[in-house]
Write a protein that holds these residues in place. Structure first.
Motif, mmCIF file in Angstrom:
data_model
loop_
_atom_site.group_PDB
_atom_site.id
_atom_site.type_symbol
_atom_site.label_atom_id
_atom_site.label_comp_id
_atom_site.label_asym_id
_atom_site.label_seq_id
_atom_site.Cartn_x
_atom_site.Cartn_y
_atom_site.Cartn_z
ATOM 1 N N UNK A 10 23.891 23.920 65.025
ATOM 2 C CA UNK A 10 23.553 23.556 63.642
ATOM 3 C C UNK A 10 22.348 24.358 63.162
ATOM 4 N N UNK A 11 21.383 24.579 64.033
ATOM 5 C CA UNK A 11 20.214 25.375 63.659
ATOM 6 C C UNK A 11 20.601 26.825 63.364
ATOM 7 N N UNK A 12 21.543 27.361 64.121
ATOM 8 C CA UNK A 12 22.020 28.727 63.852
ATOM 9 C C UNK A 12 22.608 28.791 62.445
ATOM 10 N N UNK A 13 23.393 27.799 62.082
ATOM 11 C CA UNK A 13 23.975 27.766 60.734
ATOM 12 C C UNK A 13 22.886 27.663 59.672
ATOM 13 N N UNK A 14 21.884 26.828 59.930
ATOM 14 C CA UNK A 14 20.783 26.696 58.981
ATOM 15 C C UNK A 14 20.024 28.009 58.848
ATOM 16 N N UNK A 15 19.838 28.706 59.967
ATOM 17 C CA UNK A 15 19.154 29.992 59.916
ATOM 18 C C UNK A 15 19.957 31.019 59.132
ATOM 19 N N UNK A 16 21.283 30.944 59.216
ATOM 20 C CA UNK A 16 22.118 31.823 58.397
ATOM 21 C C UNK A 16 21.831 31.593 56.911
ATOM 22 N N UNK A 17 21.748 30.329 56.533
ATOM 23 C CA UNK A 17 21.440 29.998 55.140
ATOM 24 C C UNK A 17 20.048 30.450 54.741
ATOM 25 N N UNK A 45 11.627 37.637 57.422
ATOM 26 C CA UNK A 45 13.048 37.899 57.648
ATOM 27 C C UNK A 45 13.293 38.279 59.106
ATOM 28 N N UNK A 46 12.397 39.055 59.675
ATOM 29 C CA UNK A 46 12.521 39.450 61.079
ATOM 30 C C UNK A 46 12.416 38.230 61.992
ATOM 31 N N UNK A 47 11.489 37.351 61.708
ATOM 32 C CA UNK A 47 11.346 36.132 62.515
ATOM 33 C C UNK A 47 12.615 35.275 62.457
ATOM 34 N N UNK A 48 13.228 35.198 61.287
ATOM 35 C CA UNK A 48 14.479 34.448 61.165
ATOM 36 C C UNK A 48 15.574 35.073 62.026
ATOM 37 N N UNK A 49 15.657 36.404 62.011
ATOM 38 C CA UNK A 49 16.664 37.089 62.842
ATOM 39 C C UNK A 49 16.416 36.834 64.320
ATOM 40 N N UNK A 50 15.160 36.930 64.748
ATOM 41 C CA UNK A 50 14.831 36.685 66.156
ATOM 42 C C UNK A 50 15.148 35.249 66.555
ATOM 43 N N UNK A 51 14.810 34.308 65.702
ATOM 44 C CA UNK A 51 15.086 32.898 66.008
ATOM 45 C C UNK A 51 16.588 32.674 66.166
#
Length: 63
Positions: free
Chosen positions: A41-48, A12-18
């Motif tokens: 688009x990647x930011x949106x995917x990371x939100x999901x 989860x932390x890695x997703x937030x950093x990315x």
């Protein structure tokens, strides 16, 4: 915290950093360029993915 919970928290932390890194990239670059659109688009995917990760963490804790 058991190892599995720690792994999930690390993921989860890695997703937030990315997400934060991509958002900073978007501040410095042209959002209208193809690479800017792809980053957005990647930011949106990371939100999901972040939402799915939270659900996975909840499901694991409820086991």
């Amino acid at each position: 915290m058991n190892p599995e919970e720690e792994f999930l928290e690390n993921a989860a932390t890695l997703l937030r950093y990315a997400k934060e890194e991509l958002k900073q990239f978007l501040v410095w670059t042209d959002r209208q360029a193809p690479y800017g659109q792809q980053a957005a688009a990647l930011v949106e995917q990371l939100d999901g993915l972040s939402a799915a990760m939270k659900e996975l963490q909840r499901a694991y804790k409820a086991r």
